[in-house]
Write an enzyme that holds these catalytic residues in place. Structure first.
Site, PDB file in Angstrom:
ATOM      1  N   ASP A 104      -3.901   1.757  -2.900  1.00 47.72           N
ATOM      2  CA  ASP A 104      -4.343   0.373  -2.990  1.00 47.72           C
ATOM      3  C   ASP A 104      -3.096  -0.456  -3.308  1.00 47.72           C
ATOM      4  O   ASP A 104      -2.073   0.077  -3.757  1.00 47.72           O
ATOM      5  CB  ASP A 104      -5.396   0.262  -4.092  1.00 47.72           C
ATOM      6  CG  ASP A 104      -5.898  -1.153  -4.275  1.00 47.72           C
ATOM      7  OD1 ASP A 104      -6.171  -1.826  -3.264  1.00 47.72           O
ATOM      8  OD2 ASP A 104      -5.980  -1.597  -5.432  1.00 47.72           O
ATOM      9  N   ASP A 150      -2.911  -4.348  -4.753  1.00 45.57           N
ATOM     10  CA  ASP A 150      -3.018  -5.148  -5.968  1.00 45.57           C
ATOM     11  C   ASP A 150      -3.616  -4.323  -7.103  1.00 45.57           C
ATOM     12  O   ASP A 150      -4.705  -3.768  -6.971  1.00 45.57           O
ATOM     13  CB  ASP A 150      -3.894  -6.382  -5.719  1.00 45.57           C
ATOM     14  CG  ASP A 150      -3.336  -7.269  -4.624  1.00 45.57           C
ATOM     15  OD1 ASP A 150      -2.146  -7.585  -4.677  1.00 45.57           O
ATOM     16  OD2 ASP A 150      -4.100  -7.623  -3.702  1.00 45.57           O
ATOM     17  N   ASP A 176      -7.062   1.450  -8.373  1.00 51.15           N
ATOM     18  CA  ASP A 176      -7.445   1.045  -9.725  1.00 51.15           C
ATOM     19  C   ASP A 176      -8.876   0.556  -9.815  1.00 51.15           C
ATOM     20  O   ASP A 176      -9.298   0.093 -10.885  1.00 51.15           O
ATOM     21  CB  ASP A 176      -6.504  -0.059 -10.231  1.00 51.15           C
ATOM     22  CG  ASP A 176      -6.696  -1.373  -9.489  1.00 51.15           C
ATOM     23  OD1 ASP A 176      -6.627  -1.365  -8.247  1.00 51.15           O
ATOM     24  OD2 ASP A 176      -6.919  -2.406 -10.144  1.00 51.15           O
TER      25      ASP A 176
END
Length: 239
Positions: A21, A23, A179
């Site tokens: 991922d 961001d 995240d």
């Protein structure tokens, strides 16, 4: 009794490919997002929101951040603001953000081991692609899938499946790092080992230990050793 294949999750070697991922996993982009939201608020005569208020919502996308920046608006009213948010964010892209500490060392460790790495994000592809030259990743990142690249985005497994296909590596030989719970759901549905990045953005009440990731780590630096990386191994055992 017959034999059946038993899937074991193991630790011990760098994956053939690592997918990330963006961001909240590779890039701490919350400062860019904060400037974007506060430019919009300032134009409307509103006081600035704080980084502490906005940061937990960055991984949820522009609509979640607009809900923090403009809580007094109805969802339909905030929806109209999405194009404006994305345009201002493009102007601020990379001006205030930075890599999380240890990310570059982690990526170099993967490259030194001969592993490929790429990005699968729900950020629009044009924005994700715009950030690559700023980070010197134009040739290092082997695949980039954005939230609008395909007909589906995370938590659907398709982006991860297509990313693996484009680099010519089986999904089970890749590992996805993210995240957000959507990242782990997508990886699990794709049959890809996963790591929950605990250094990223989380809202109150989210519990990564409950997401079902194969491993959880506090810092990018934790991933510079091959033993940290999960992999799938299929063995045959008697039943």
């Amino acid at each position: 009794m017959g034999n059946k294949e038993v899937e074991k999750r193991m630790l011990g070697k760098f994956p053939r490919a690592a997918l990330f991922d963006l961001d909240g996993t590779l890039l701490d982009s919350a400062p860019d997002m904060l400037v974007t939201a506060n430019r919009m608020r300032d134009e409307r005569g509103l006081a600035a929101v704080s980084l502490a208020e906005l940061r937990p919502h960055v991984s949820k996308g522009s609509r979640a951040m607009l809900a923090i920046a403009f809580p007094h608006l109805e969802p339909a009213q905030r929806e109209v603001l999405v194009p404006e948010f994305l345009e201002i964010y493009r102007q601020e892209l990379g001006r205030h953000s930075r890599l999380f500490d240890g990310v570059d060392t982690m990526l170099s460790a993967l490259e030194d081991a001969g592993s490929l790495w790429g990005i699968v994000t729900n950020k629009p592809e044009y924005l994700a692609r715009d950030i690559l030259p700023q980070l010197g990743w134009e040739t290092r990142c082997t695949v980039l899938i954005g939230g609008d690249t395909l007909a589906e985005k995370k938590p659907h497994p398709l982006p991860l499946q297509v990313a693996a296909q484009r680099i010519g590596i089986a999904v089970e030989d890749c590992v996805y790092v993210g995240d957000d719970e959507r990242d782990i759901i997508a990886a699990r549905a794709a049959g890809m080992p996963s790591i929950a990045a605990l250094w990223g953005y989380r809202q109150a009440g989210e519990h990564p230990a409950e997401w079902g990731a194969d491993a959880l780590y506090e810092l990018p630096h934790d991933l510079i050793e091959p033993a940290a990386w999960p992999c799938y191994s299929v063995t045959v055992g008697a039943t």
